[in-house]
Design a protein around this motif. Structure first.
Motif, PDB file in Angstrom:
ATOM      1  N   ALA A  94      88.306  -5.834  86.244  1.00  0.00           N
ATOM      2  CA  ALA A  94      88.222  -5.529  87.619  1.00  0.00           C
ATOM      3  C   ALA A  94      87.615  -4.120  87.453  1.00  0.00           C
ATOM      4  O   ALA A  94      87.312  -3.516  88.302  1.00  0.00           O
ATOM      5  CB  ALA A  94      88.784  -5.787  88.286  1.00  0.00           C
ATOM      6  N   ARG A  95      88.485  -3.326  86.832  1.00  0.00           N
ATOM      7  CA  ARG A  95      88.390  -1.846  85.899  1.00  0.00           C
ATOM      8  C   ARG A  95      86.303  -1.494  85.724  1.00  0.00           C
ATOM      9  O   ARG A  95      86.291  -0.506  85.811  1.00  0.00           O
ATOM     10  CB  ARG A  95      88.976  -1.105  85.713  1.00  0.00           C
ATOM     11  N   LYS A  96      86.034  -2.512  84.917  1.00  0.00           N
ATOM     12  CA  LYS A  96      84.919  -2.109  84.472  1.00  0.00           C
ATOM     13  C   LYS A  96      83.610  -2.515  85.586  1.00  0.00           C
ATOM     14  O   LYS A  96      82.537  -2.307  85.581  1.00  0.00           O
ATOM     15  CB  LYS A  96      84.725  -2.944  83.266  1.00  0.00           C
ATOM     16  N   ASP A  97      84.169  -3.712  85.995  1.00  0.00           N
ATOM     17  CA  ASP A  97      83.136  -4.906  87.108  1.00  0.00           C
ATOM     18  C   ASP A  97      83.589  -5.078  88.405  1.00  0.00           C
ATOM     19  O   ASP A  97      83.797  -6.381  88.122  1.00  0.00           O
ATOM     20  CB  ASP A  97      82.176  -5.444  86.095  1.00  0.00           C
ATOM     21  N   PRO A  98      84.358  -4.497  89.351  1.00  0.00           N
ATOM     22  CA  PRO A  98      84.773  -5.523  90.053  1.00  0.00           C
ATOM     23  C   PRO A  98      84.038  -6.564  90.785  1.00  0.00           C
ATOM     24  O   PRO A  98      84.763  -7.209  91.300  1.00  0.00           O
ATOM     25  CB  PRO A  98      85.226  -4.190  91.399  1.00  0.00           C
ATOM     26  N   GLN A  99      83.171  -6.765  90.939  1.00  0.00           N
ATOM     27  CA  GLN A  99      82.073  -7.555  91.901  1.00  0.00           C
ATOM     28  C   GLN A  99      82.105  -8.907  90.865  1.00  0.00           C
ATOM     29  O   GLN A  99      82.795  -9.828  91.539  1.00  0.00           O
ATOM     30  CB  GLN A  99      80.928  -7.076  92.030  1.00  0.00           C
ATOM     31  N   LYS A 100      81.832  -8.458  89.359  1.00  0.00           N
ATOM     32  CA  LYS A 100      82.569  -9.531  88.717  1.00  0.00           C
ATOM     33  C   LYS A 100      83.246 -10.148  88.409  1.00  0.00           C
ATOM     34  O   LYS A 100      83.485 -11.470  87.949  1.00  0.00           O
ATOM     35  CB  LYS A 100      81.314  -9.180  87.105  1.00  0.00           C
ATOM     36  N   ALA A 101      84.281 -10.076  88.601  1.00  0.00           N
ATOM     37  CA  ALA A 101      85.806  -9.983  88.339  1.00  0.00           C
ATOM     38  C   ALA A 101      85.955 -10.869  89.869  1.00  0.00           C
ATOM     39  O   ALA A 101      87.017 -11.835  88.992  1.00  0.00           O
ATOM     40  CB  ALA A 101      86.499  -8.508  87.816  1.00  0.00           C
ATOM     41  N   ALA A 102      85.830 -10.381  90.622  1.00  0.00           N
ATOM     42  CA  ALA A 102      85.793 -11.548  91.559  1.00  0.00           C
ATOM     43  C   ALA A 102      85.338 -12.795  91.583  1.00  0.00           C
ATOM     44  O   ALA A 102      85.981 -13.836  91.841  1.00  0.00           O
ATOM     45  CB  ALA A 102      85.158 -10.704  93.149  1.00  0.00           C
ATOM     46  N   GLN A 103      84.055 -12.820  90.917  1.00  0.00           N
ATOM     47  CA  GLN A 103      82.809 -13.820  90.825  1.00  0.00           C
ATOM     48  C   GLN A 103      84.666 -14.271  89.871  1.00  0.00           C
ATOM     49  O   GLN A 103      84.879 -15.825  90.107  1.00  0.00           O
ATOM     50  CB  GLN A 103      82.010 -13.779  90.590  1.00  0.00           C
TER      51      GLN A 103
END
Length: 411
Positions: free
Chosen positions: A317-326
């Motif tokens: 999430a620290r790197k890519d919140p959108q991808k982590a949310a998925q």
């Protein structure tokens, strides 16, 4: 030559002459006058055979052609007297010579007196460290007994016990078995140190320590020693075989878990290591979360797997919140979802606390993960927008326990 320059030359010559005369005069003094006293001269009856610290310990210091007798009443006073010897290097040498002349009983008496000191940093001073290591060298059992009897103080285990442990690890291991449980835990670091230096030697006496709290530390130390010599592409097979040769239980599990740190280790290829990680208690597991997070799905169900999933999602999430949310949404309905949400909230609450709160509320079942996620998100909300946070908390779908946790009031 000008009168001014001539005056300066004469003054310099005069100073040099006085210095030379002083050196010659000191060279003609008796040796006893040249050498500073290490300790105050004996003024009352004392014996080189030792005695209580309060009575004083007599030392004989050889200096050139003269011999002088001195008295010690504490290690600290000995150190202070030695500091008058001249340069720091000379003072340290004087102290080392004085300590080396003490007999085991005398040295033990001086060190025992240090147990009454309230100075936490006392055991880190050079005089204490040198005296403790000297006692461990000439009378290891006395040093070990001294540490055991004063272990509630700040006695350095490395100074009093490590020399013996390195010299005779078999005898040291046998001695630890007779100690109380808390004392066995206290020598864990020393056992880990000597095991790291010689893993094969540890394997010899490991069966003795199978039930000792220090055994797991020794096993971790042994594997750590093997890892320190491993290259990035080295095969871990021999190290794994070494770990599996250790007594079954906490010792073997500790060794296998430590192998997670092997360079380039792929947990997916070694389920025995993943299983050992999953069986650790939370405090021991913390040191391996960075290695286990990338393979959280391989760990058995439990606290370590939950922590690994939280760390994995938080990092993503620290790197890519959108991808982590998925990624979190893909885990919806699974046993890993609460831990994943908590990791996501931990990483995003500071940027968008309102959204983080909504994520926390998606953890339907009550439990530690939901409580931790809510607490993190709401704390950030209160910090950034206190008025909005107060309004939200009064209408949020919270249980009585959660409301009390967040506000400190009953609902």
């Amino acid at each position: 030559m000008s009168p001014r320059v001539l005056y300066l030359v004469c003054a310099a010559c005069a100073v040099a002459g006085f210095q030379l005369a002083g050196v010659v005069a000191r060279g003609r003094r008796p040796a006893a006058e040249q050498t500073p006293n290490v300790i105050a001269p004996v003024t009352s009856a004392g014996s080189s055979d030792g005695g209580s610290v309060s009575e004083g310990l007599s030392l004989v210091k050889a200096s050139g052609e003269a011999m002088a007798s001195y008295k010690v009443d504490s290690l600290l006073s000995l150190s202070a007297a030695c500091e008058k010897a001249g340069s720091p290097a000379q003072a340290r040498l004087e102290l080392m010579e004085a300590v080396n002349r003490l007999k085991p009983d005398e040295l033990e008496a001086l060190l025992a007196a240090e147990a009454a000191s309230t100075d936490f940093y006392r055991s880190q001073r050079f005089d204490f460290q040198f005296a403790a290591r000297r006692l461990a060298e000439i009378a290891p059992e006395k040093a070990a007994s001294l540490w055991l009897n004063a272990r509630t103080s700040h006695f350095a285990v490395d100074a009093l016990i490590a020399p013996w442990a390195k010299k005779n690890p078999q005898a040291f291991a046998s001695w630890t078995l007779g100690l109380p449980q808390d004392a066995q835990k206290a020598v864990s670091s020393t056992l880990a140190q000597i095991s790291a230096e010689n893993p094969s030697q540890f394997a010899i006496f490991a069966p003795q320590l199978a039930q000792s709290p220090a055994g797991a530390s020794g096993a971790r130390g042994a594997i750590s020693g093997l890892i320190s010599k491993a290259g990035k592409n080295d095969d871990p097979s021999e190290a794994i075989a070494f770990a599996q040769s250790l007594p079954q239980g906490a010792m073997r599990d500790a060794a296998l878990a430590e192998l997670a740190r092997w360079p380039g280790m792929k947990l997916g290829e070694h389920p025995e290591i993943a299983a050992a990680l999953g069986g650790l208690n939370p405090s021991d597991a913390r040191r391996y979360i960075g290695y286990a997070a990338g393979a959280a799905e391989l760990l058995p169900a439990g606290g370590v797997r939950d922590t690994a999933f939280s760390a994995q999602v938080s990092s993503a999430a620290r790197k890519d919140p959108q991808k982590a949310a998925q990624r979190v949404e893909a885990l919806s309905g699974s046993a890993d979802y609460p831990a994943a949400v908590r990791g996501f909230v931990d990483a995003t609450a500071a940027k968008d606390p309102a959204a983080a709160i909504e994520w926390a509320l998606t953890i339907s079942q009550p439990g530690a993960q939901r409580s931790a996620a809510l607490e993190k998100a709401v704390a950030e909300y209160f910090r950034q927008k206190p008025a909005d946070a107060r309004k939200w908390v009064e209408s949020a779908p919270l249980s009585r326990e959660e409301y009390l946790m967040l506000t400190g009031r009953s609902k």
